[in-house]
Design an enzyme around this catalytic site. Structure first.
Site, PDB file in Angstrom:
ATOM      1  N   LYS A   1       0.832  -1.199   0.000  1.00 41.21           N
ATOM      2  CA  LYS A   1       0.000   0.000   0.000  1.00 41.21           C
ATOM      3  C   LYS A   1       0.876   1.263   0.000  1.00 41.21           C
ATOM      4  O   LYS A   1       2.087   1.186   0.233  1.00 41.21           O
ATOM      5  CB  LYS A   1      -0.918  -0.034   1.231  1.00 41.21           C
ATOM      6  CG  LYS A   1      -1.927  -1.197   1.204  1.00 41.21           C
ATOM      7  CD  LYS A   1      -2.803  -1.188   2.448  1.00 41.21           C
ATOM      8  CE  LYS A   1      -3.802  -2.342   2.436  1.00 41.21           C
ATOM      9  NZ  LYS A   1      -4.653  -2.357   3.646  1.00 41.21           N
TER      10      LYS A   1
ATOM     11  N   TYR B   1     -12.074  -3.039  -3.246  1.00 38.82           N
ATOM     12  CA  TYR B   1     -12.594  -3.061  -1.872  1.00 38.82           C
ATOM     13  C   TYR B   1     -14.125  -3.044  -1.818  1.00 38.82           C
ATOM     14  O   TYR B   1     -14.702  -2.672  -0.800  1.00 38.82           O
ATOM     15  CB  TYR B   1     -12.023  -1.886  -1.074  1.00 38.82           C
ATOM     16  CG  TYR B   1     -10.598  -2.109  -0.602  1.00 38.82           C
ATOM     17  CD1 TYR B   1     -10.287  -3.193   0.235  1.00 38.82           C
ATOM     18  CD2 TYR B   1      -9.568  -1.243  -0.969  1.00 38.82           C
ATOM     19  CE1 TYR B   1      -8.989  -3.403   0.679  1.00 38.82           C
ATOM     20  CE2 TYR B   1      -8.257  -1.448  -0.525  1.00 38.82           C
ATOM     21  CZ  TYR B   1      -7.977  -2.527   0.306  1.00 38.82           C
ATOM     22  OH  TYR B   1      -6.693  -2.733   0.754  1.00 38.82           O
TER      23      TYR B   1
ATOM     24  N   ARG C   1       2.830  -6.650   9.343  1.00 36.99           N
ATOM     25  CA  ARG C   1       2.063  -5.634  10.071  1.00 36.99           C
ATOM     26  C   ARG C   1       2.502  -5.560  11.535  1.00 36.99           C
ATOM     27  O   ARG C   1       2.547  -4.474  12.120  1.00 36.99           O
ATOM     28  CB  ARG C   1       0.560  -5.926   9.965  1.00 36.99           C
ATOM     29  CG  ARG C   1      -0.008  -5.627   8.572  1.00 36.99           C
ATOM     30  CD  ARG C   1      -1.386  -6.236   8.414  1.00 36.99           C
ATOM     31  NE  ARG C   1      -2.046  -5.829   7.170  1.00 36.99           N
ATOM     32  CZ  ARG C   1      -3.151  -6.391   6.702  1.00 36.99           C
ATOM     33  NH1 ARG C   1      -3.724  -7.384   7.370  1.00 36.99           N
ATOM     34  NH2 ARG C   1      -3.689  -5.962   5.575  1.00 36.99           N
TER      35      ARG C   1
ATOM     36  N   ASN D   1      -1.881  -0.113   7.349  1.00 35.71           N
ATOM     37  CA  ASN D   1      -1.353  -1.446   7.676  1.00 35.71           C
ATOM     38  C   ASN D   1      -0.520  -2.056   6.558  1.00 35.71           C
ATOM     39  O   ASN D   1      -0.336  -3.269   6.498  1.00 35.71           O
ATOM     40  CB  ASN D   1      -2.477  -2.365   8.162  1.00 35.71           C
ATOM     41  CG  ASN D   1      -3.508  -2.648   7.089  1.00 35.71           C
ATOM     42  OD1 ASN D   1      -3.369  -2.195   5.949  1.00 35.71           O
ATOM     43  ND2 ASN D   1      -4.531  -3.405   7.435  1.00 35.71           N
TER      44      ASN D   1
HETATM   45  P1  DAT Z   1      -7.382  -7.241   5.479  1.00 39.11           P
HETATM   46  O1  DAT Z   1      -6.607  -6.165   4.752  1.00 39.11           O
HETATM   47  O2  DAT Z   1      -6.588  -7.795   6.618  1.00 39.11           O
HETATM   48  O3  DAT Z   1      -7.912  -8.309   4.564  1.00 39.11           O
HETATM   49  P2  DAT Z   1     -10.128  -6.266   5.668  1.00 39.11           P
HETATM   50  O4  DAT Z   1     -10.393  -6.941   4.359  1.00 39.11           O
HETATM   51  O5  DAT Z   1     -11.055  -6.558   6.805  1.00 39.11           O
HETATM   52  O6  DAT Z   1      -8.633  -6.535   6.179  1.00 39.11           O
HETATM   53  O7  DAT Z   1     -10.156  -4.682   5.465  1.00 39.11           O
HETATM   54  C1  DAT Z   1      -9.532  -4.115   4.315  1.00 39.11           C
HETATM   55  C2  DAT Z   1      -8.770  -2.905   4.756  1.00 39.11           C
HETATM   56  O8  DAT Z   1      -9.655  -1.914   5.260  1.00 39.11           O
HETATM   57  C3  DAT Z   1      -7.773  -3.154   5.911  1.00 39.11           C
HETATM   58  O9  DAT Z   1      -6.546  -3.651   5.462  1.00 39.11           O
HETATM   59  C4  DAT Z   1      -7.656  -1.797   6.513  1.00 39.11           C
HETATM   60  C5  DAT Z   1      -9.030  -1.195   6.319  1.00 39.11           C
HETATM   61  N1  DAT Z   1      -9.841  -1.374   7.525  1.00 39.11           N
HETATM   62  C6  DAT Z   1     -10.446  -2.502   7.935  1.00 39.11           C
HETATM   63  N2  DAT Z   1     -11.110  -2.304   9.092  1.00 39.11           N
HETATM   64  C7  DAT Z   1     -10.908  -1.000   9.407  1.00 39.11           C
HETATM   65  C8  DAT Z   1     -11.325  -0.165  10.474  1.00 39.11           C
HETATM   66  N3  DAT Z   1     -12.081  -0.646  11.464  1.00 39.11           N
HETATM   67  N4  DAT Z   1     -10.921   1.127  10.457  1.00 39.11           N
HETATM   68  C9  DAT Z   1     -10.157   1.607   9.470  1.00 39.11           C
HETATM   69  N5  DAT Z   1      -9.731   0.884   8.420  1.00 39.11           N
HETATM   70  C10 DAT Z   1     -10.098  -0.403   8.399  1.00 39.11           C
END
Ligand code: DAT
Ligand code: MG
Length: 149
Positions: free
Chosen positions: A9, A49, A102, A112
């Site tokens: 990222k 996303y 991370r 992250n």
């Molecule tokens: P991952 O990247 O571990 O697959 P995810 O698919 O649940 O996680 O979410 C995608 C991204 O969205 C994640 O890397 C960071 C952001 N994100 C997730 N939950 C969040 C939150 N509660 N607040 C802010 N950003 C968040």
């Protein structure tokens, strides 16, 4: 052989962690089969996303991913989808294990560092979204017989 989509990222790129991150995937035993640096369009970020589109963090996430260049990659290996998620660590760097990307380099969930596909099907969809077929290279590293029985 399985393939997964990995994206460094904008924070990972800006913090000059690209080499460190690639090094971890290489040392583990995975094979890089596609790589490009790119500025992500809003449309691509929103599609990538889209499962999160109703979440409160969605706009901030899309703003962030489109704010500066990313490194998009495809890595290959046995069980690479789940193994890459282990290398990456939990979503929130605060609770991600030390030793994971991370866990070692992040301090907040909205920064992250890296994305990795969460399942084999998702990986196939994401690879098709981010890469065209001729950007991916089929090759067999000579070390393969020392990695697998
Ligand atoms: P991952 O990247 O571990 O697959 P995810 O698919 O649940 O996680 O979410 C995608 C991204 O969205 C994640 O890397 C960071 C952001 N994100 C997730 N939950 C969040 C939150 N509660 N607040 C802010 N950003 C968040
Ligand atoms: Mg995810």
């Amino acid at each position: 052989m399985e393939r997964t989509f990995i994206m460094i990222k904008p924070d990972g790129v800006q913090r000059h962690l690209t080499g460190e991150i690639i090094h971890r995937f290489e040392r583990k035993g995975f094979t890089l089969v596609g790589l490009k640096m790119m500025q992500v369009s809003r449309e691509l970020a929103e599609t990538h996303y889209s499962v999160h589109q109703e979440r409160p963090f969605f706009k901030g996430l899309v703003d962030f991913i489109t704010s500066a260049p990313v490194i998009a990659m495809v890595w290959e290996g046995e069980n690479v989808v789940s193994a890459a998620r282990n290398l990456i660590g939990q979503t929130n760097p605060t609770t991600a294990d030390p030793g994971s990307i991370r866990g070692d380099f992040g301090v907040s969930i909205g920064r992250n560092l890296i994305h990795g596909s969460d399942a084999i099907e998702t990986a196939q969809t994401e690879i098709a979204l981010w890469f065209v077929e001729d950007e991916l290279v089929d090759w067999k590293p000579v070390r393969q017989s020392w990695l697998y029985e």
